[in-house]
Design an enzyme around this catalytic site. Structure first.
Site, short mmCIF file in Angstrom:
data_model
loop_
_atom_site.label_atom_id
_atom_site.label_comp_id
_atom_site.label_asym_id
_atom_site.label_seq_id
_atom_site.Cartn_x
_atom_site.Cartn_y
_atom_site.Cartn_z
N SER A 180 2.31 -0.36 3.90
CA SER A 180 3.35 -0.91 3.03
C SER A 180 4.74 -0.81 3.64
O SER A 180 5.65 -1.53 3.24
CB SER A 180 3.33 -0.20 1.68
OG SER A 180 3.46 1.20 1.84
N ASP A 433 9.70 7.29 -5.50
CA ASP A 433 9.45 6.69 -4.19
C ASP A 433 10.58 7.09 -3.26
O ASP A 433 11.66 6.49 -3.27
CB ASP A 433 9.38 5.17 -4.31
CG ASP A 433 9.01 4.50 -2.98
OD1 ASP A 433 8.93 5.21 -1.96
OD2 ASP A 433 8.81 3.27 -2.97
N HIS A 436 9.59 4.46 0.79
CA HIS A 436 9.98 3.08 1.07
C HIS A 436 11.50 2.94 0.93
O HIS A 436 12.18 3.87 0.54
CB HIS A 436 9.25 2.13 0.13
CG HIS A 436 7.76 2.18 0.27
ND1 HIS A 436 6.96 3.00 -0.53
CD2 HIS A 436 6.92 1.55 1.11
CE1 HIS A 436 5.69 2.87 -0.17
NE2 HIS A 436 5.64 2.00 0.83
#
Length: 466
Positions: A180, A433, A436
């Site tokens: 990702s 998160d 990312h």
């Protein structure tokens, strides 16, 4: 009356004194030359003298010209005047620095600075960015993280020039391969290019595919979290459902089409802590998050970090030896996370980080450093196996991005208004998160560096003029 001094005796005395003076002068001159020579030979090694002998060719010629213009008297001053000596040494160092500038640019040694102009796009002008990276759309209140840019110390890194990228990649294909984080970088690239041309979506469930008609540029993305062949089917005494990684077999999902690419971008590593079993030559050599029967423990030698190194070498070597591949492979180094007081699933947080860390404030995470080193080792091992006309480049962003704890979504990973306070049955807050990157945000810098690498390869290794 004083007795007159004979003229002959006066002449003889005068002649004797003259001879004596000459003899004394010769002795003194001999002593001076001997002393001066001894001082010259015994001079410390860090003085100006070694520069004449150990400096680069351009430094020697520069100093030779300096000496010939100023004459012998000035050379003596260089030997004995410390203040002037320092000035000459600085001048020589400047010549050496200029020579180093011409040999290339260190894109990864620099600093973060605030750019008031802001990013090239917004979350409202890019319709394809993932909701989980849409920090402003998910309610993040601050925006300063969008404005910090990377500046190398010894060269320029221009803002991404979308038109220039499309021109360089005219008629070519760029493929992103990885997890990702690779998707994060690809979407950043698409968002930037979207501002000058809307691409055609020609992808499917198996792979993403975008086409820019003006210059016939194609962008692909393959999901490949480990870069090697993996399966959940039963193997030996390991049951169905457990991921098995064949560390010495490249992932067929990208090997089919990736060799047809002109630029390959690899980015992965964050799935190795997940449950899996490692195989080499169809033999189980290690596990992660899974316990084998006791009698098989003696054969387990491969850890998750070692598996990362082996898989990196396997995937890159497959491209470096492929008979039909002659493109440019760029490896994005391990992307650092910034979880504090826990992991992603145990309450780890990066809430409230609004600007980059200052020098000396970085907290070193051992796992990040090990993964970076293992990936780097795998990369250089693969370069030794190069047999085709392709090129391998390491885009080493790890150290610079240790400073960007402010660039992650944190709790702003979805538009749920209760995302910060809503807790699970275990009493822990919802996962954040801190891996990312928000978009716009620091990840856009990856594509600025990538464009400079592509430019150097396609136009020649010279200082940027984008």
């Amino acid at each position: 009356m004083a007795k007159a001094f004979p003229r002959e005796k006066y002449a003889n005395l005068k002649y004797g004194r003259l001879v004596s003076s000459i003899a004394i002068s010769v002795v003194l001159l001999t002593v001076f030359v001997t002393w001066d020579s001894w001082m010259l030979l015994s001079r410390p090694s860090n003085s100006i003298i070694p520069i004449y002998f150990y400096g680069a060719a351009d430094v020697s010629s520069d100093l030779d010209a300096f000496v010939s213009q100023e004459g012998d008297d000035h050379v003596a001053k260089v030997d004995h005047d410390d203040e002037h000596e320092s000035e000459v040494e600085v001048s020589a160092e400047e010549v050496i620095d200029q020579s180093a500038d011409n040999s290339g640019c260190d894109l990864y040694n620099g600093e973060w600075y605030y750019d008031s102009e802001g990013p090239l796009y917004t979350n409202n002008t890019c319709p394809i960015l993932s909701q989980t990276q849409n920090c402003q759309g998910n309610g993040r209140p601050d925006k300063e993280y969008e404005n910090w840019r990377w500046r190398p110390f010894n060269c320029e890194l221009p803002k991404f020039n979308a038109t220039k990228f499309l021109e360089l990649m005219s008629g070519k294909t760029i493929t992103f391969v990885g997890d990702s984080v690779a998707r994060n970088q690809m979407e950043s690239l698409l968002c930037i290019l979207w501002q000058v041309e809307v691409p055609q979506n020609k992808g499917n469930r198996r792979m993403q595919r975008w086409h820019f008609r003006s210059k016939s540029v194609t962008i692909l993305r393959f999901w490949s979290a480990w870069l090697v062949h993996h399966t959940t089917e039963p193997f030996s005494y390991v049951p169905d459902g457990i991921t098995k990684l064949h560390l010495d077999v490249p992932d067929e999902t990208f090997m089919e089409l990736a060799p047809k690419s002109d630029v390959l971008v690899f980015s992965n590593g964050h799935w190795f802590p997940k449950q899996s079993v490692y195989l080499l030559n169809n033999k189980i050599v290690g596990t992660q998050g899974y316990t084998l029967p006791v009698k098989h423990h003696q054969s387990l030698k491969i850890t998750d970090t070692e598996a990362y190194k082996i898989s990196t070498e396997t995937a890159l070597a497959a491209m470096a030896t492929h008979s039909n591949y002659s493109g440019l492979t760029i490896v994005t180094s391990f992307s650092p996370d910034h979880y504090e007081k826990g992991a992603w699933n145990t309450g780890g947080s990066c809430t409230g980080k609004v600007r980059p860390l200052l020098p000396g404030q970085v907290v070193e995470y051992e796992y990040t450093n090990i993964m970076h080193d293992k990936q780097e080792t795998g990369f250089y091992q693969a370069t030794k196996r190069l047999t085709n006309r392709s090129k391998l480049k390491l885009m080493d962003i790890t150290e610079a991005f240790k400073y960007r704890h402010d660039g992650h979504p944190g709790p702003y990973r979805n538009p749920d208004p209760n995302k910060i306070t809503k807790r699970g049955r275990n009493g822990l807050p919802p996962p954040q998160d801190c891996l990312h990157w928000c978009m716009p945000g620091p990840v856009d810098t990856w594509n600025e560096i990538m464009l400079e690498i592509i430019r150097q390869e396609f136009e020649g290794n010279k200082k940027s003029a984008l």
